[in-house]
Design an enzyme around this catalytic site. Structure first.
Site, PDB file in Angstrom:
ATOM      1  N   CYS A  80     -16.316 -45.151 -12.417  1.00 40.53           N
ATOM      2  CA  CYS A  80     -16.805 -44.008 -13.200  1.00 40.53           C
ATOM      3  C   CYS A  80     -16.097 -42.723 -12.763  1.00 40.53           C
ATOM      4  CB  CYS A  80     -18.328 -43.917 -13.083  1.00 40.53           C
ATOM      5  SG  CYS A  80     -19.070 -42.835 -14.323  1.00 40.53           S
ATOM      6  N   HIS A 173     -20.446 -49.412 -13.574  1.00 43.19           N
ATOM      7  CA  HIS A 173     -20.973 -49.337 -12.207  1.00 43.19           C
ATOM      8  C   HIS A 173     -21.304 -50.706 -11.620  1.00 43.19           C
ATOM      9  CE1 HIS A 173     -21.216 -44.988 -12.091  1.00 43.19           C
ATOM     10  NE2 HIS A 173     -21.605 -45.048 -13.350  1.00 43.19           N
ATOM     11  N   GLU A 175     -21.708 -51.389  -8.690  1.00 44.69           N
ATOM     12  CA  GLU A 175     -22.566 -51.208  -7.511  1.00 44.69           C
ATOM     13  C   GLU A 175     -24.047 -51.169  -7.875  1.00 44.69           C
ATOM     14  OE1 GLU A 175     -20.989 -48.898  -9.062  1.00 44.69           O
ATOM     15  OE2 GLU A 175     -22.021 -46.955  -8.938  1.00 44.69           O
TER      16      GLU A 175
END
Lengths: 196, 299
Positions: A80, A173, A175
């Protein structure tokens, strides 16, 4: 030896990246000043606000240090805002916003719109047998990629995961989903035993 | 790559909305009342701005009913900056929230700083695509807001005072009780749920994980870089600064210093460096000098 991965911790989702990296066996260190870079073999640049990170990279003295390490081939994974920081061209950014130019892509900040347009979807990733769940939050949109860039996943025909040399970037994302396959993929590209 | 059509998009999900709060961590969200202030905030490194008609210090001074801002003012601020724009709705005023969602704001603050519209109910936040942040003074209040769909909690502090004492109290309330929960046995958790007036599954989850299921930010009373770093060292994951910036002598350098202090919150040398020569902070007021505590609004 477990590789030491620096996670840029000026602002944003750095803690979630540390969790994912620990899951795939890496040591992590939060990077806020040039001293934190000592011994770091690769870096993750997290999501957050790219213009905020750009300012803090300058004021902390990290910008030049990271740029020269990237030029020397330090592996980096940007998600991002981290993708924006690694891009060669940033569209719709602030005029004073700087990026490292480590991967030959043009990226439009907030290209997918505001938060009410943020979304999640399944992605087919090159080389992976099952889909990867992508979470896109006020995400940057890749507008063009250079000839040396390998596109690893697309959504609606637009690249969302790409790699060039030691640098990997994602609009989304990885994560935030508890699925560390892309972090593993990032680490597996490099044989850290022979480096640090 | 395959040319087959892409999978559909799901919008307004918990993951997406909690995710934006994750992206704001380590940052400073600044109250602004004009596009010009929004630009100053963005220039200083704010990770988001809160668009409102009057900063809390002025709401406190002027009195009267405080409401959602004029949509044209919010749109002016959206046009002025690239960072996320938040806006406030009154507690329980779900129509103000509907309007803010229609304007495309990135986060709604269901805020005790505005005059409550409902003294029993908060907004059912699950009905919205846009995410909500809510204030809390203690763990029970935080968990009630989360059970209504809040994707971010901010400790309330006491807005518009420039006094950090209430923010510290509320952070310690919330984080202290979380630490106690992690020590409780399974039978005690039932009692904790009763005492906190909070849903048992959330109480059990926190006992297991040791943290709120959504990010915890700090608001209400931050006026200096040291205040911001104090909130972060106590366990806040980001800070809101309201009156503290634009009610100070020289807002731009103070805003920048608070951004630096929030990032480098554990480095006293950097904190000393950025705290120098900022001019006078907002004067601030003592808790015994105010007649309306906003933190008491919320149920």
């Amino acid at each position: 030896m477990r590789p030491l991965i620096g996670v840029l911790a000026l602002q944003g989702a750095f803690a979630a990246h540390e969790t994912a990296l620990a899951e795939v066996g890496a040591q992590t260190r939060q990077v806020r000043t040039p001293a934190d870079l000592s011994g770091v073999q690769a870096m993750v640049l997290p999501g957050g606000e790219s213009s905020v990170m750009s300012k803090l990279l300058e004021s902390s003295g990290l910008f030049g240090e990271i740029q020269s390490r990237l030029a020397d081939g330090m592996p980096a994974f940007g998600t991002c805002a981290g993708m924006i920081l690694l891009a060669s061209e940033v569209l719709d950014g602030r005029t004073d916003q700087r990026s490292f130019g480590a991967i030959d892509i043009a990226v439009r900040r907030n290209g997918y719109g505001r938060q009410i347009d943020s979304f999640e979807t399944d992605l087919a990733v090159e080389g992976e047998t099952s889909t990867f769940h992508g979470v896109f939050i006020r995400a940057p949109k890749v507008e063009s990629v250079g000839p040396s860039v390998q596109v690893l996943a697309t959504h609606d025909g637009v690249p969302v995961l790409a790699r060039q040399g030691n640098v990997m970037v994602a609009s989304f994302h990885p994560e935030l989903t508890g699925d560390a396959r892309l972090h593993r993929l990032f680490l597996q590209q490099h044989d850290f035993q022979h480096e640090g | 790559m395959s040319e087959q059509s892409s999978a559909p998009r799901a919008i307004g999900t918990y993951t997406v909305n909690r995710g934006l709060a994750e992206m704001l961590k380590g940052g400073v969200i600044m109250d602004v009342v004009t596009p010009e202030q929004a630009k100053i905030a963005e220039d200083a490194g704010a990770c988001a701005v809160m668009a409102l008609e009057r900063v809390p210090a002025d709401i406190r001074r002027d009195g009267g009913v405080s409401r959602m801002s004029d949509p044209s003012m919010i749109e002016g601020i959206q046009a002025a900056v690239k960072i996320p724009v938040m806006a406030k709705a009154r507690i329980g005023h779900f129509v103000e929230a509907q309007i803010l969602q229609a304007l495309g704001v990135d986060y709604i603050d269901e805020s005790e700083v505005l005059t409550p519209a409902d003294e029993t109910h908060h907004i059912d936040k699950f009905k919205f695509t846009v995410p909500f942040v809510c204030g809390a003074t203690n763990l029970g209040e935080a968990l009630r807001r989360i059970s209504e769909g809040a994707c971010m909690i901010r400790s309330k502090g006491e807005a518009g005072t420039g006094n950090i004492v209430e923010a510290v109290r509320h952070l310690r309330n919330i984080l202290g009780d979380i630490r106690k929960l992690t020590q409780a046995d399974s039978a005690e958790l039932f009692q904790w749920a009763k005492v906190l007036q909070a849903p048992l599954p959330l109480v059990q989850e926190i006992a297991e994980t040791g943290k709120l299921p959504v990010p915890l930010f700090c608001a209400g009373g931050i006026a200096t870089p040291a205040d911001a770093a104090l909130a972060m060292q106590l366990g806040a994951e980001a800070v809101f600064v309201g009156s503290g910036i634009f009610k100070s002598d020289d807002p731009a350098p103070r805003a920048k210093a608070i951004v630096e202090a929030t990032t480098h919150f554990e480095d006293a040398h950097i904190l000393a460096k950025v705290s120098r020569g900022l001019g006078a902070p907002m004067t601030g007021i003592g808790m015994d000098e105010i007649n309306q505590r906003y933190a008491e609004r919320g149920w």
